[in-house]
Design a protein around this motif. Structure first.
Motif, PDB file in Angstrom:
ATOM      1  N   LEU A 225       0.815  -1.114   0.015  1.00  0.00           N
ATOM      2  CA  LEU A 225      -0.023   0.188  -0.035  1.00  0.00           C
ATOM      3  C   LEU A 225       0.862   0.985  -0.007  1.00  0.00           C
ATOM      4  N   HIS A 249       1.992  -5.754  -6.926  1.00  0.00           N
ATOM      5  CA  HIS A 249       0.802  -5.951  -6.295  1.00  0.00           C
ATOM      6  C   HIS A 249       0.756  -4.876  -5.314  1.00  0.00           C
ATOM      7  N   GLU A 251      -1.019  -1.055  -4.337  1.00  0.00           N
ATOM      8  CA  GLU A 251      -2.362  -0.315  -4.189  1.00  0.00           C
ATOM      9  C   GLU A 251      -1.813   1.177  -3.914  1.00  0.00           C
ATOM     10  N   PHE A 277      -6.209  -2.354   4.565  1.00  0.00           N
ATOM     11  CA  PHE A 277      -5.075  -3.212   4.037  1.00  0.00           C
ATOM     12  C   PHE A 277      -4.425  -3.861   4.980  1.00  0.00           C
ATOM     13  N   HIS A 282     -10.634  -5.069   1.228  1.00  0.00           N
ATOM     14  CA  HIS A 282     -10.779  -4.087   0.293  1.00  0.00           C
ATOM     15  C   HIS A 282     -10.359  -2.674   0.793  1.00  0.00           C
ATOM     16  N   ASP A 285     -12.125   3.564  -1.255  1.00  0.00           N
ATOM     17  CA  ASP A 285     -11.735   4.936  -2.409  1.00  0.00           C
ATOM     18  C   ASP A 285     -11.846   5.921  -1.158  1.00  0.00           C
TER      19      ASP A 285
END
Length: 288
Positions: A225, A249, A251, A277, A282, A285
């Protein structure tokens, strides 16, 4: 506060806060005592935070060899902490310059990192370039604040290579989503918490091998992350997005109305993102 002895006999301190799955936290600065991380906006309610005072900062001892302040050599302190804690694998979080250390640790010991969180990260370890225009464009989002004209003029001087000590002090409001009393106090503590000699050594010649680090991170299979503040000229979202692309991988989350310390600007949003995370859920947003 707890202590352990690192590979060269230097006594290092770390701090424990909270309960739950553990997260080893590496501070930035570079070479600023871990106290400024606090409980990361309340993340300690869900996780046990293990925050390391890097050698020569906070309650950790000064090493005999000042060359061991170099970022690549600090990796061995992180590994010594992991061994001391008895962790086979660990969740690792690095903030700002601490993200460079976290990246180097991960490149050297990928099998020891379960999840990697990089918060408003420095890009030194991976050799990315942040242009002056990118910093200035990000800073312009704060136009209209009463402190903006003086702070922006100072940032322009820094970008042009004409910085003075006053320039660096003047840009402090850009580091925070709100330049309020709490932010001013946090900034004032920074001068007392930082080891300036160690900070210079942190980036000394040989500290980084960007090509090798990027190659290693490209093979890192665990989740990553990266959190950027949408108003942070120190780690503009565009640069953090480039950093994210180096991992298979990863985000990227851009936290709205956040500067370089997103847990201070919106603690609830930061904790929600980080907890999701670290728990394998998930990541929401942040714009919603």
């Amino acid at each position: 506060m707890e202590f352990f002895t690192s590979y060269d006999g230097t006594k290092l301190a770390y701090h424990l806060a909270g309960d739950g799955p553990s997260v080893v936290c590496l501070p930035g600065g570079p070479m600023r005592a871990a106290a400024y991380l606090g409980d990361l906006g309340g993340l300690s309610a869900q996780h046990q935070l293990i925050t390391l005072d890097l050698r020569g900062t906070g309650q950790s001892a000064q090493p005999e060899d000042p060359g061991t302040f170099r970022c690549d050599r600090l990796v061995d302190d992180v590994e010594a902490l992991r061994e001391h804690l008895g962790l086979d694998r660990m969740n690792l979080l690095g903030h700002s310059a601490g993200a460079s250390l976290a990246a180097l640790y991960t490149s050297r010991h990928p099998e020891r990192v379960s999840r990697l969180a990089l918060i408003t990260p420095s890009v030194m370890a991976v050799g990315l370039t942040i242009s002056g225009d990118d910093r200035l464009d990000t800073a312009r989002s704060r136009r209209g604040k009463p402190w903006f004209p003086a702070a922006f003029a100072a940032l322009e001087a820094i970008v042009a290579g004409k910085a003075t000590p006053d320039s660096w002090r003047a840009i402090a409001p850009f580091h925070y989503g709100r330049w309020d009393e709490a932010a001013r106090a946090h900034r004032a503590d920074g001068d007392k918490q930082k080891n300036t000699e160690a900070a210079t050594a942190f980036t000394a010649d040989g500290a980084f091998d960007p090509g090798a680090t990027r190659a290693a991170l490209a093979q890192f299979a665990s989740p990553v992350l990266l959190i950027a503040g949408d108003a942070d000229p120190a780690a503009p979202p565009r640069a953090v997005a480039e950093f994210a692309e180096l991992f298979p991988h990863a985000e990227l989350v851009v936290q709205p109305r956040a500067g370089h310390f997103p847990w201070l600007d919106d603690a609830d949003r930061f904790v929600t993102t980080s907890t999701a995370f670290l728990g394998g859920d998930h990541v929401p947003d942040p714009s919603l």
